[in-house]
Each structure stands twice: as structure tokens, then as C-alpha cells.
Design an enzyme around this catalytic site. Structure first.
Site, PDB file in Angstrom:
ATOM      1  N   CYS A   5      56.324 -22.816 -11.716  1.00 46.18           N
ATOM      2  CA  CYS A   5      56.230 -23.941 -12.636  1.00 46.18           C
ATOM      3  C   CYS A   5      57.532 -24.713 -12.633  1.00 46.18           C
ATOM      4  O   CYS A   5      58.578 -24.216 -12.264  1.00 46.18           O
ATOM      5  CB  CYS A   5      55.944 -23.431 -14.036  1.00 46.18           C
ATOM      6  SG  CYS A   5      54.500 -22.386 -14.083  1.00 46.18           S
ATOM      7  N   GLU A   6      57.440 -25.930 -13.054  1.00 51.50           N
ATOM      8  CA  GLU A   6      58.609 -26.784 -13.167  1.00 51.50           C
ATOM      9  C   GLU A   6      58.932 -26.994 -14.642  1.00 51.50           C
ATOM     10  O   GLU A   6      58.056 -27.297 -15.437  1.00 51.50           O
ATOM     11  CB  GLU A   6      58.334 -28.144 -12.523  1.00 51.50           C
ATOM     12  CG  GLU A   6      58.048 -28.084 -11.042  1.00 51.50           C
ATOM     13  CD  GLU A   6      59.300 -28.044 -10.177  1.00 51.50           C
ATOM     14  OE1 GLU A   6      60.404 -28.337 -10.694  1.00 51.50           O
ATOM     15  OE2 GLU A   6      59.178 -27.717  -8.985  1.00 51.50           O
TER      16      GLU A   6
END
Lengths: 263, 263
Positions: A5-6
């Protein structure tokens, strides 16, 4: 680009819109990156937050387009684009997560997997979804709630250290990169990857790493502005980002790095 | 049209979009009505909710326009358009309010003023803003949290009655019209004004009271659909709404009136 995930955080000394950085993150939400299982954005106004959540790809999201086209200024923002690791795709599993504690909203977004997190009690904070991330958030809040039964400590550095200890304990067997906001601070913990930049005078141009979009911050700022931006990976290709070391937690306040809590 | 806030709730047996009714409400948010101090919309997905909040007029809101143009289907929704009665205009004072209890989101919107609400304890639920409404919500949650220490009761009618008693006690000196969602039920309490309709087969046309917008529900529904809509005042001019009596609380589940808790 990796397959996790960012995270994106912004903490400032004057209200600032997050559109430029969010655009960079949203591009990773399907169009450019592999992050296509949901996204969320939390924007503080004082001790309260409003959250935009969508359990769908950000890059083709009408809501994300609305946010890019209609900037909301804030002192503190947390965004997340999700590549599912654990738990089904649903609103309840979409970061950032929000809880009220001590009469303020706490906001949390996580990158990684926290193995064994279920053994950490969450007290009165009960997960709604099924992610290890939300459980870890509830466990963090339970720890500080127990540590400060009279509420937000007068000396905030006590809170910083308590959070650092709780994060170390909860993240010991996992990958516990996170952003946590309390309306006053942005806490950013690096387990494997996190970086930050503080933009301040003299402001320059910056160009997104994943696009040709360029902003000349000198045109949209005043000389006293300070904007800290924290992200999983550098969002721009022509600025110098500071890379986090495993286990350390940064504390941002008023657009400055106020403290680094050691691993 | 009066000078207070407008409430809108929807509770269904199949996912339904709230655009038609929300359009009617949003028109009262500045363009047609005097309700211009903020609005909010909460949409459930299971036990989790997402909330769109704007401390500004709904009628000229780009976010409200986005919602009208991009329907999100849900089984349970609560909306509010605010005319400030107490407390400054701010995000923290914008309804609906949200808290997590028993691993689910509770959502609350209020119309009226609750005098003397501060004498009711809120326990671990602390208001973030300064409204009597949020305090009353926290007091309601504290009451049911104390009444059911082991969590959501197996027999939900116990919860209905406990909420009815708590609402009566908290609202005794005030105007306590409210909508409360728990992800399973919509509780709608009438102090001075509230009404509802259950739309079901055979579906007909309906026309907004404040606009010429008409929907033929027969075209957008199936014969098994049931949609309960609750509002401060009838939203349509060609349907028969049931008017609430002071002090009674309706409980809606799966698009039906499941119970009326007496005053």
C-alpha cells in the site's frame, strides 16, 4: 514500484491543499501502480476530521477526481491507497481508520502486515472490519488510553514516547509502517519504507515521479509556509527526500520534524 | 418551512440510492430553505459507514452535486442539513456524528435543542465539537454501553427499549428529534416533528415538495423492495406520510416499521 500500500501524509503550519501530492498517490491507484483495492483521504479541521473513503480504484474514481478538482485546505492530512494484503475489499477495511479519543479524532493508515496482532488487546476500541491494520490501530489507542487515563498529556512528548513504545511492541513481528494523526501531530513510523520532505522557503518547482505534473510551490506559498510531506516512496523526482530507518518514528508538528523516536 | 434543521433517513431491504430524497433535502440547504450552515450524509455498508460532511450550504455545494450525480446504494442512510442553533459553524459541529461501539459505527443526527444536556454523563464518549447534539449522542451511547456491558444484545428489542428510555431521559427538557443508525436499525425519535413513509409495491410516481423533480419508483424498483424514508417534513407532495407523535420512537429494519417505542 512495490506491491504494497501507499501512504501519504501532510502536516503544515498554514492551511495547505493536498491536491498535488494526492494526485501523485491517486495515479498509483490503478492507472500507474498496482494499488487498486480502495483508497481513503482524511482531512483535519482542528480536532475533527472528515474522511473520503472508496473501496475501489482511485485512478478512475469520480470521488478522487472531485477531490483533485476541488482542493480543501488543511493543516493535517492522511491518505492511503490499498493493495489488498489481508481481509476482503470493503468499506470497513478501507484506510484511513478513525476513532475518537479524548475528544479528538485519531486517524490511522498502515502499510504492511502485522503478524500476531490479535494477541494485543484493544480494550474499548473494537475493530469493525477484519484487517490486521485496524486491529493494530485499536491496540495503539488502547495502549495510550491506558497510559493516560486523565486524557491528553500536558507534556505531549510523553505521548510521543508512549506511542513509540506501543508501536515497537505491536509491530515487533510485522511490517508496521504507519501514519497516525491526532489533530495536533502527525506520527510517521518506518518499518521498511517511509520518507519525508519539508518544503519551506525558498520554494522551488517539483515534478511528480509518476507523471509530468509540475507545481512551482513559490507561486502558491508565502515565505513562512512549512509543509511536511511523508510518503511510502518519494512522490517527486526533483526533490531530496529523507529516507526512514527501520523502527524509527517521526513526529511532525507545525510543518517541522519535532522529534524522532528511536527504534 | 421552519427555521430548524432538516433530518432525512432511509432504511431498506435492498440497496437503494438516496439521490431523490437527498436532492429534496439539499434544495433546502440554501436555495429554497433557510438551512445554510452545513450538511452531512452518512451511508452504511454493513456495520461501517462513510460520511460526507460539509460545513457550508448544500444547495451550492460541489460535493452535494457529486453525490446527486453519482448515486451510492445503501441499506441505511442518514442525512442532515443544518441551521445553526448552538455552537459555531465548523466541521466538528456538522451532523451526522459518528462513533464506534461494539465493533460497529453508530451515526446520529439531531433536530432541535436539548436544554440541560450537559448534566448527562458521556463516559468514554467525548464530544469533539461544542453542540448540545453531539453531547446528547455521546450520552445516549454511554447509556447503552453501560446497559449492555457484554456488547450488542442478542435480543435487539432490549436495545430498542433501552434507547427509548435513554432518549426520554436526555430529551426531557428539550427538543429531541433525532435519527440514530447502528448498521442494522434506524431509530427515529419524534419530539416535535418527524414523519415517515414506507414505499413498497405497487410503486407509484412521487414529486418533490420543493421542486418539480419527479421519480417513477415503479421504474427503479422490484416488487419486493421496501424503502422507509423518514424526514422532518414530507419531502413529496403526492404521497401520504405518517406524522410522528411527540415522544415516540420508531424502529425501522429491512424497510419495515419494526416497533414504535411509546413516549
Amino acid at each position: 514500484m512495490d506491491s504494497m500500500c501507499e501512504l501519504l501524509g501532510m502536516e503544515c503550519n498554514v492551511p495547505t491543499d493536498i491536491v498535488f501530492s494526492f494526485s501523485g498517490l491517486a495515479l498509483r491507484g490503478g492507472a500507474r501502480g498496482p494499488h487498486s483495492d480502495g483508497w481513503g483521504l482524511a482531512l483535519y479541521e482542528g480536532r475533527a476530521v472528515r474522511t473520503f473513503l472508496e473501496p475501489a480504484a482511485a485512478a478512475d474514481s469520480k470521488l478522487a477526481a472531485y477531490i483533485r478538482g476541488y482542493p480543501i485546505k488543511t493543516l493535517l492530512a492522511i491518505a492511503h491507497v490499498r493493495k489488498k494484503t489481508r481481509g476482503p475489499i470493503s468499506l470497513a477495511n478501507t484506510h484511513p481508520f478513525v476513532r475518537e479519543l479524548w475528544g479528538r479524532h485519531f486517524v490511522f493508515a498502515h502499510n504492511g502486515t502485522v503478524r500476531g496482532v490479535k494477541r494485543h488487546p484493544t480494550g474499548r476500541f473494537r475493530p469493525i472490519g477484519t484487517t490486521d491494520s485496524e486491529h493494530a490501530f485499536c491496540a495503539l489507542l488502547h495502549r495510550i488510553d491506558e497510559a493516560f487515563p486523565r486524557g491528553y498529556p500536558e507534556d505531549p512528548s510523553r505521548l510521543w514516547r508512549a506511542l513509540g513504545r506501543a508501536a515497537r511492541d505491536i509491530g515487533v513481528d510485522g511490517t508496521f509502517n504507519f501514519l497516525l494523526g491526532d489533530g495536533t501531530h502527525l506520527f510517521a513510523r518506518c518499518a521498511t519504507k517511509l520518507c519525508y520532505i519539508v518544503r519551506k522557503a525558498p520554494f522551488r518547482r517539483a515534478t511528480l515521479a509518476d507523471d509530468d505534473l509540475t507545481v512551482d510551490f513559490a507561486e502558491v506559498t508565502t515565505p513562512r509556509d512549512r509543509v511536511a510531506v511523508i510518503a511510502t516512496a518519494p512522490l517527486t523526482r526533483d526533490e531530496t527526500w529523507t529516507i526512514g530507518r527501520p523502527g524509527e518514528m517521526w513526529v511532525f508538528r507545525r510543518g517541522r520534524l519535532a522529534a524522532t523516536i528511536a527504534a
